[in-house]
Scaffold this motif. Structure first.
Motif, PDB file in Angstrom:
ATOM      1  N   ARG A 133      34.002 -58.188 -13.435  1.00  0.00           N
ATOM      2  CA  ARG A 133      35.078 -57.464 -12.939  1.00  0.00           C
ATOM      3  C   ARG A 133      34.854 -55.795 -12.891  1.00  0.00           C
ATOM      4  O   ARG A 133      35.383 -55.085 -12.534  1.00  0.00           O
ATOM      5  N   ALA A 134      33.960 -55.560 -14.312  1.00  0.00           N
ATOM      6  CA  ALA A 134      34.056 -54.226 -14.690  1.00  0.00           C
ATOM      7  C   ALA A 134      32.747 -53.811 -13.871  1.00  0.00           C
ATOM      8  O   ALA A 134      32.376 -52.456 -13.970  1.00  0.00           O
ATOM      9  N   GLY A 135      31.956 -54.420 -13.138  1.00  0.00           N
ATOM     10  CA  GLY A 135      30.839 -54.161 -12.383  1.00  0.00           C
ATOM     11  C   GLY A 135      29.590 -54.004 -13.278  1.00  0.00           C
ATOM     12  O   GLY A 135      28.530 -53.470 -13.030  1.00  0.00           O
ATOM     13  N   ARG A 136      29.590 -54.872 -14.588  1.00  0.00           N
ATOM     14  CA  ARG A 136      28.439 -54.818 -15.623  1.00  0.00           C
ATOM     15  C   ARG A 136      27.698 -56.076 -15.029  1.00  0.00           C
ATOM     16  O   ARG A 136      28.135 -56.955 -14.667  1.00  0.00           O
ATOM     17  N   PRO A 137      26.480 -55.874 -15.222  1.00  0.00           N
ATOM     18  CA  PRO A 137      25.414 -57.253 -15.198  1.00  0.00           C
ATOM     19  C   PRO A 137      26.054 -58.108 -16.218  1.00  0.00           C
ATOM     20  O   PRO A 137      26.490 -57.823 -17.293  1.00  0.00           O
ATOM     21  N   LEU A 138      25.562 -59.479 -16.070  1.00  0.00           N
ATOM     22  CA  LEU A 138      26.022 -60.419 -16.884  1.00  0.00           C
ATOM     23  C   LEU A 138      25.050 -60.569 -18.308  1.00  0.00           C
ATOM     24  O   LEU A 138      23.800 -60.491 -18.058  1.00  0.00           O
ATOM     25  N   LEU A 139      25.471 -60.320 -19.253  1.00  0.00           N
ATOM     26  CA  LEU A 139      25.050 -60.155 -20.604  1.00  0.00           C
ATOM     27  C   LEU A 139      24.172 -61.392 -21.070  1.00  0.00           C
ATOM     28  O   LEU A 139      22.997 -61.331 -21.506  1.00  0.00           O
ATOM     29  N   SER A 140      24.577 -62.342 -20.447  1.00  0.00           N
ATOM     30  CA  SER A 140      24.322 -63.788 -20.737  1.00  0.00           C
ATOM     31  C   SER A 140      22.880 -63.726 -20.260  1.00  0.00           C
ATOM     32  O   SER A 140      22.235 -65.025 -20.656  1.00  0.00           O
ATOM     33  N   ALA A 141      22.482 -63.076 -19.180  1.00  0.00           N
ATOM     34  CA  ALA A 141      21.155 -63.075 -18.622  1.00  0.00           C
ATOM     35  C   ALA A 141      20.110 -62.637 -19.476  1.00  0.00           C
ATOM     36  O   ALA A 141      18.975 -63.173 -19.248  1.00  0.00           O
TER      37      ALA A 141
END
Length: 89
Positions: free
Chosen positions: A20-28
């Motif tokens: 929702r914040a437009g950030r990439p998924l950190l879990s990647a």
């Protein structure tokens, strides 16, 4: 909320917040380092599917997890992004 598939448990809450914040998924950034499984777990792809990124199997075939990991590295290396969101983690 968590998605659980076999050995993979991922926090959907954190993923939704990032998405929702437009950030990439950190879990990647988390992958298996086993030679036979040098990839993201199936749970990562099911979570991405729930977030509307596409079909989990197709995402895995297309190496979406590695693209997202690169986007994550690029995003967090920018000082302004780290300063803006770093405290959340």
């Amino acid at each position: 909320t968590e998605i659980y598939t076999g050995e993979d448990t991922l926090s959907l809450h954190d993923a939704l917040r990032s998405d929702r914040a437009g950030r990439p998924l950190l879990s990647a950034m988390a992958i298996y380092k086993d030679i036979r499984k040098n990839d993201h777990g199936d749970g990562f792809y099911y979570m991405a599917e729930k977030l509307g990124k596409g079909n989990a199997r197709k995402l895995k075939r297309d190496l979406y997890g590695f693209e997202e990991a690169e986007a994550c590295r690029n995003f967090w290396q920018k000082e302004e992004n780290y300063n803006l969101y770093g405290e959340e983690f």
